[in-house]
Write a protein that holds these residues in place. Sequence first.
Motif, PDB file in Angstrom:
ATOM      1  N   LEU A   1       0.830  -1.202   0.000  1.00  0.00           N
ATOM      2  CA  LEU A   1       0.000   0.000   0.000  1.00  0.00           C
ATOM      3  C   LEU A   1       0.870   1.259   0.000  1.00  0.00           C
ATOM      4  CD1 LEU A   1      -2.719   1.486   0.247  1.00  0.00           C
ATOM      5  CD2 LEU A   1      -2.538   1.190   2.734  1.00  0.00           C
ATOM      6  N   ALA A   2       1.902   1.282   0.846  1.00  0.00           N
ATOM      7  CA  ALA A   2       2.782   2.444   0.922  1.00  0.00           C
ATOM      8  C   ALA A   2       3.489   2.695  -0.404  1.00  0.00           C
ATOM      9  CB  ALA A   2       3.810   2.257   2.041  1.00  0.00           C
ATOM     10  N   THR A   3       3.958   1.619  -1.029  1.00  0.00           N
ATOM     11  CA  THR A   3       4.646   1.763  -2.314  1.00  0.00           C
ATOM     12  C   THR A   3       3.694   2.275  -3.392  1.00  0.00           C
ATOM     13  OG1 THR A   3       6.113  -0.070  -1.712  1.00  0.00           O
ATOM     14  CG2 THR A   3       6.036   0.563  -4.030  1.00  0.00           C
ATOM     15  N   ALA A   4       2.478   1.714  -3.424  1.00  0.00           N
ATOM     16  CA  ALA A   4       1.488   2.144  -4.414  1.00  0.00           C
ATOM     17  C   ALA A   4       1.117   3.616  -4.221  1.00  0.00           C
ATOM     18  CB  ALA A   4       0.245   1.266  -4.328  1.00  0.00           C
ATOM     19  N   LEU A   5       0.940   4.029  -2.974  1.00  0.00           N
ATOM     20  CA  LEU A   5       0.601   5.429  -2.708  1.00  0.00           C
ATOM     21  C   LEU A   5       1.754   6.356  -3.080  1.00  0.00           C
ATOM     22  CD1 LEU A   5      -1.305   5.183   0.704  1.00  0.00           C
ATOM     23  CD2 LEU A   5      -2.276   5.648  -1.565  1.00  0.00           C
ATOM     24  N   ALA A   6       2.980   5.929  -2.805  1.00  0.00           N
ATOM     25  CA  ALA A   6       4.134   6.747  -3.162  1.00  0.00           C
ATOM     26  C   ALA A   6       4.247   6.894  -4.676  1.00  0.00           C
ATOM     27  CB  ALA A   6       5.407   6.127  -2.590  1.00  0.00           C
ATOM     28  N   LEU A   7       4.023   5.816  -5.415  1.00  0.00           N
ATOM     29  CA  LEU A   7       4.065   5.878  -6.872  1.00  0.00           C
ATOM     30  C   LEU A   7       2.966   6.789  -7.413  1.00  0.00           C
ATOM     31  CD1 LEU A   7       4.737   2.105  -7.636  1.00  0.00           C
ATOM     32  CD2 LEU A   7       6.318   3.991  -8.057  1.00  0.00           C
ATOM     33  N   THR A   8       1.770   6.654  -6.865  1.00  0.00           N
ATOM     34  CA  THR A   8       0.655   7.487  -7.314  1.00  0.00           C
ATOM     35  C   THR A   8       0.928   8.958  -7.021  1.00  0.00           C
ATOM     36  OG1 THR A   8      -0.896   5.674  -6.894  1.00  0.00           O
ATOM     37  CG2 THR A   8      -1.820   7.894  -7.102  1.00  0.00           C
ATOM     38  N   ALA A   9       1.422   9.246  -5.823  1.00  0.00           N
ATOM     39  CA  ALA A   9       1.722  10.632  -5.458  1.00  0.00           C
ATOM     40  C   ALA A   9       2.782  11.219  -6.371  1.00  0.00           C
ATOM     41  CB  ALA A   9       2.182  10.694  -4.001  1.00  0.00           C
ATOM     42  N   SER A  10       3.768  10.418  -6.766  1.00  0.00           N
ATOM     43  CA  SER A  10       4.839  10.923  -7.631  1.00  0.00           C
ATOM     44  C   SER A  10       4.308  11.314  -9.003  1.00  0.00           C
ATOM     45  CB  SER A  10       5.939   9.877  -7.775  1.00  0.00           C
ATOM     46  OG  SER A  10       5.520   8.765  -8.545  1.00  0.00           O
ATOM     47  N   VAL A  11       3.392  10.514  -9.542  1.00  0.00           N
ATOM     48  CA  VAL A  11       2.801  10.849 -10.842  1.00  0.00           C
ATOM     49  C   VAL A  11       1.998  12.136 -10.744  1.00  0.00           C
ATOM     50  CG1 VAL A  11       1.168  10.093 -12.604  1.00  0.00           C
ATOM     51  CG2 VAL A  11       2.782   8.447 -11.626  1.00  0.00           C
ATOM     52  N   VAL A  12       1.242  12.289  -9.654  1.00  0.00           N
ATOM     53  CA  VAL A  12       0.448  13.497  -9.460  1.00  0.00           C
ATOM     54  C   VAL A  12       1.358  14.723  -9.353  1.00  0.00           C
ATOM     55  CG1 VAL A  12      -1.104  14.702  -7.875  1.00  0.00           C
ATOM     56  CG2 VAL A  12      -1.486  12.282  -8.406  1.00  0.00           C
ATOM     57  N   VAL A  13       2.418  14.612  -8.549  1.00  0.00           N
ATOM     58  CA  VAL A  13       3.352  15.729  -8.394  1.00  0.00           C
ATOM     59  C   VAL A  13       4.021  16.060  -9.722  1.00  0.00           C
ATOM     60  CG1 VAL A  13       5.530  16.448  -7.318  1.00  0.00           C
ATOM     61  CG2 VAL A  13       3.768  15.332  -5.940  1.00  0.00           C
ATOM     62  N   ASN A  14       4.424  15.020 -10.444  1.00  0.00           N
ATOM     63  CA  ASN A  14       5.112  15.246 -11.713  1.00  0.00           C
ATOM     64  C   ASN A  14       4.195  15.908 -12.741  1.00  0.00           C
ATOM     65  OD1 ASN A  14       7.511  14.776 -13.469  1.00  0.00           O
ATOM     66  ND2 ASN A  14       6.078  13.498 -14.600  1.00  0.00           N
ATOM     67  N   ARG A  15       2.946  15.467 -12.785  1.00  0.00           N
ATOM     68  CA  ARG A  15       2.019  16.001 -13.785  1.00  0.00           C
ATOM     69  C   ARG A  15       1.534  17.405 -13.463  1.00  0.00           C
ATOM     70  NH1 ARG A  15      -2.457  11.348 -15.344  1.00  0.00           N
ATOM     71  NH2 ARG A  15      -1.065   9.891 -16.443  1.00  0.00           N
ATOM     72  N   TYR A  16       1.202  17.640 -12.193  1.00  0.00           N
ATOM     73  CA  TYR A  16       0.449  18.844 -11.859  1.00  0.00           C
ATOM     74  C   TYR A  16       1.243  19.893 -11.073  1.00  0.00           C
ATOM     75  CZ  TYR A  16      -3.317  15.781 -13.298  1.00  0.00           C
ATOM     76  OH  TYR A  16      -4.098  14.913 -14.013  1.00  0.00           O
ATOM     77  N   ILE A  17       2.460  19.540 -10.623  1.00  0.00           N
ATOM     78  CA  ILE A  17       3.271  20.530  -9.920  1.00  0.00           C
ATOM     79  C   ILE A  17       4.596  20.727 -10.646  1.00  0.00           C
ATOM     80  CG2 ILE A  17       4.417  21.119  -7.757  1.00  0.00           C
ATOM     81  CD1 ILE A  17       2.314  19.490  -6.281  1.00  0.00           C
ATOM     82  N   ASP A  18       5.397  19.669 -10.722  1.00  0.00           N
ATOM     83  CA  ASP A  18       6.707  19.798 -11.344  1.00  0.00           C
ATOM     84  C   ASP A  18       6.608  20.073 -12.844  1.00  0.00           C
ATOM     85  OD1 ASP A  18       9.457  19.859 -11.375  1.00  0.00           O
ATOM     86  OD2 ASP A  18       9.682  17.713 -11.705  1.00  0.00           O
ATOM     87  N   GLY A  19       5.706  19.370 -13.517  1.00  0.00           N
ATOM     88  CA  GLY A  19       5.562  19.564 -14.957  1.00  0.00           C
ATOM     89  C   GLY A  19       5.263  21.011 -15.336  1.00  0.00           C
TER      90      GLY A  19
END
Length: 367
Positions: free
Chosen positions: A324-342
Amino acid sequence: MSSASGGTIRSIQILRAMAATAVVYFHCNSPHGGFGFPQTGAWGVDIFFVISGFIIAGTALRRRENFLRIRVIRVVPIYLVATFLMTSVVLALPDRVNSAEVSPAGLLKSALFIPYEMATRPGPILEAGWTLNYEMFFYVMVALALLATRNARRGLALAAALLCLLVLSGWFAPSEWYLVRFYQSSLFLEFLSGVLLWVIYERSREIPARFMVGRMASAVAGGFLIAGGIGLLLAVDAGAVFAGGTDVRFLQYGLPAVLVVAGGLLTESALPAGRWTTLLVELGDASYALYLFHPFVILFLSRIVFEGALAGGGPWLRLALLILATALALTASVVVNRYIDGPIQRRLRGRVLRVKSSEKALVRPQV
């Protein structure tokens, strides 16, 4: 990571996704993570460093005049976001983040990528940011060499020579000053190995395609990946990579990481197009965000939400929580990459670099 033709080198992106996930596993099973499984995965950092050298060689050769600006734009903004967020967490929950200390001097050094020591551990405030101190030093060395030589290939050669001398000085005359000793690390040999892999990869384009695919290429790639993977899994714990005071991390983690990256590159032409490859490439694109922000996910789950369950739960419960922790970390990274860092990247590239649209693929290298 873009190839010479402007397309993504998918094998590099997939390796980045795997390396970042390995680091997530490592931190989940650290004493602070508390998931309680065998701790491995620190070698994800070494794979990152080899890949970074590979990327930096391509960036220096293609965009020499914008080299340092490209790297600063790529690395610094989202790192500062993560650093200030961690600072806020430490100030708000000091009993939960007991390995970090916040002070004006420490915050300034963290933001400027200056290595320093806290009472409980080395800085920076965002613990995972120690690798970026090496990254930024490597970038600056390459940028200065490019400025001095005004030629990409000679600049890379000069930077490589200076870094090798720095590593040798650490082996034969380690400094008592922490700042100097920090930069005498053999980790720089991993960056330089990545540069060498770039040279070999570019030269391989001259080899007829029929020799780059088929059973022979698959056998070599598989051999590199298996040998490198076994070497990483059998290497000693990350905290014990000094033998008799000598830094030997490159020998223990670096060389196997080079084999893994080399093997991955050999699979490039054989990677199938499809949903799973696309997903892994996207995770690779988000791997920098994953590296910076996974500590917040682990902290939230292991020290707040599931602290009791981890302390008293059996292996199957802890395994489920780890997944669960790994899945949440992966999901959060995609969100950050798409909507903040990108969006930050696009705005800064447009304002600072002002490159032609046909060149945009060349100024979007990843860490």
